[in-house]
Design a protein around this motif. Sequence first.
Motif, short mmCIF file in Angstrom:
data_model
loop_
_atom_site.label_atom_id
_atom_site.label_comp_id
_atom_site.label_asym_id
_atom_site.label_seq_id
_atom_site.Cartn_x
_atom_site.Cartn_y
_atom_site.Cartn_z
N ALA A 1 0.85 -1.20 0.00
CA ALA A 1 0.00 0.00 0.00
C ALA A 1 0.88 1.25 0.00
O ALA A 1 0.63 2.21 -0.74
CB ALA A 1 -0.93 -0.01 1.21
N LYS A 2 1.95 1.24 0.81
CA LYS A 2 2.86 2.39 0.86
C LYS A 2 3.54 2.62 -0.49
O LYS A 2 3.88 3.75 -0.84
CB LYS A 2 3.95 2.18 1.92
N ALA A 3 3.76 1.51 -1.24
CA ALA A 3 4.43 1.62 -2.56
C ALA A 3 3.45 1.97 -3.67
O ALA A 3 3.82 1.99 -4.84
CB ALA A 3 5.17 0.32 -2.87
N GLY A 4 2.19 2.23 -3.30
CA GLY A 4 1.22 2.71 -4.31
C GLY A 4 0.50 1.63 -5.10
O GLY A 4 -0.03 1.91 -6.18
N ALA A 5 0.45 0.40 -4.54
CA ALA A 5 -0.23 -0.69 -5.26
C ALA A 5 -1.71 -0.36 -5.48
O ALA A 5 -2.38 0.17 -4.59
CB ALA A 5 -0.11 -1.99 -4.48
N TYR B 1 -5.88 -1.48 6.45
CA TYR B 1 -6.14 -0.50 5.39
C TYR B 1 -7.22 0.50 5.84
O TYR B 1 -7.11 1.70 5.55
CB TYR B 1 -6.56 -1.20 4.09
N ASP B 2 -8.24 0.00 6.54
CA ASP B 2 -9.30 0.91 7.00
C ASP B 2 -8.80 1.85 8.10
O ASP B 2 -9.21 3.00 8.18
CB ASP B 2 -10.52 0.12 7.49
N ASN B 3 -7.90 1.35 8.95
CA ASN B 3 -7.35 2.20 10.03
C ASN B 3 -6.69 3.45 9.46
O ASN B 3 -6.74 4.51 10.08
CB ASN B 3 -6.25 1.44 10.81
N ASP C 1 -6.03 3.31 -0.08
CA ASP C 1 -7.04 2.93 -1.08
C ASP C 1 -6.62 1.75 -1.95
O ASP C 1 -7.30 1.39 -2.91
CB ASP C 1 -7.54 4.13 -1.91
N THR C 2 -5.51 1.09 -1.60
CA THR C 2 -5.14 -0.17 -2.28
C THR C 2 -6.28 -1.17 -2.08
O THR C 2 -6.80 -1.31 -0.97
CB THR C 2 -3.84 -0.74 -1.65
N GLN C 3 -6.69 -1.82 -3.19
CA GLN C 3 -7.82 -2.76 -3.09
C GLN C 3 -7.34 -4.16 -2.71
O GLN C 3 -6.34 -4.64 -3.26
CB GLN C 3 -8.56 -2.82 -4.42
#
Length: 217
Positions: free
Chosen positions: A119-123, A151-153, A157-159
């Motif tokens: 997620a941090k890497a923009g996936a 992710y919700d915390n 927005d990575t799915q």
Amino acid sequence: MKFFVDTAEIDAIKELNDLGMVDGVTTNPSLIAKSGRDILEVTKEICDMVAGPVSAEVVALDAETMLAEGRKLAKIADNIAVKVPLTWAGLQTCKALSDEGTMVNVTLCFSANQALLAAKAGATFISPFIGRLDDINTDGLELIEDIRTIYDNYGFDTQILAASIRSANHMSECAKIGADVATAPPGVIKAMANHVLTDKGLAGFMADVEKAGIKIL
Ligand code: G3P
């Protein structure tokens, strides 16, 4: 929950797509090998048929070559999501491609920490493999729950793209947890229609149709 179909078999994708069951497609080197087709050719054919994201996986292990492969795959169509493995080189490639505006699916995820890095890497998508965790006596669905919480915390927005799905039960459990997408083989998606009481009820109706000679046409 979006349904992606996890196959490179054109006929199977078409059948489900015609029914409105396909929001995207995922492939990997094993599925491409199984299809016996050229990766670029079969991927283009899938992209032309399906409107949603189509994942095509790089085959290099170093970041520089992965990036070159990813850029080539991205040129196939606008709906390509370049799939990279969850390695440090994969994360570097993910960041570079997502900065260029290419969708990236980070695959072979087996831990919440790996999902956090992706997620941090923009996936665009993270692919946790449920079935392969179950195979080693670890609860794959618990990983989906943990990633959903993390992710919700923080509003990533990575799915969450639940992968390595082996049963219809995995599909409903993923939907209950709130996975954004589940990718499953065509047989699993079709098996979701099955219920023993549906079969039993239909057999009873058909017996009465026969007895009473009911005809509509
Ligand atoms: O989506 C990943 C999938 O293709 C792997 O599935 O059943 O080989 O673990 P499986």
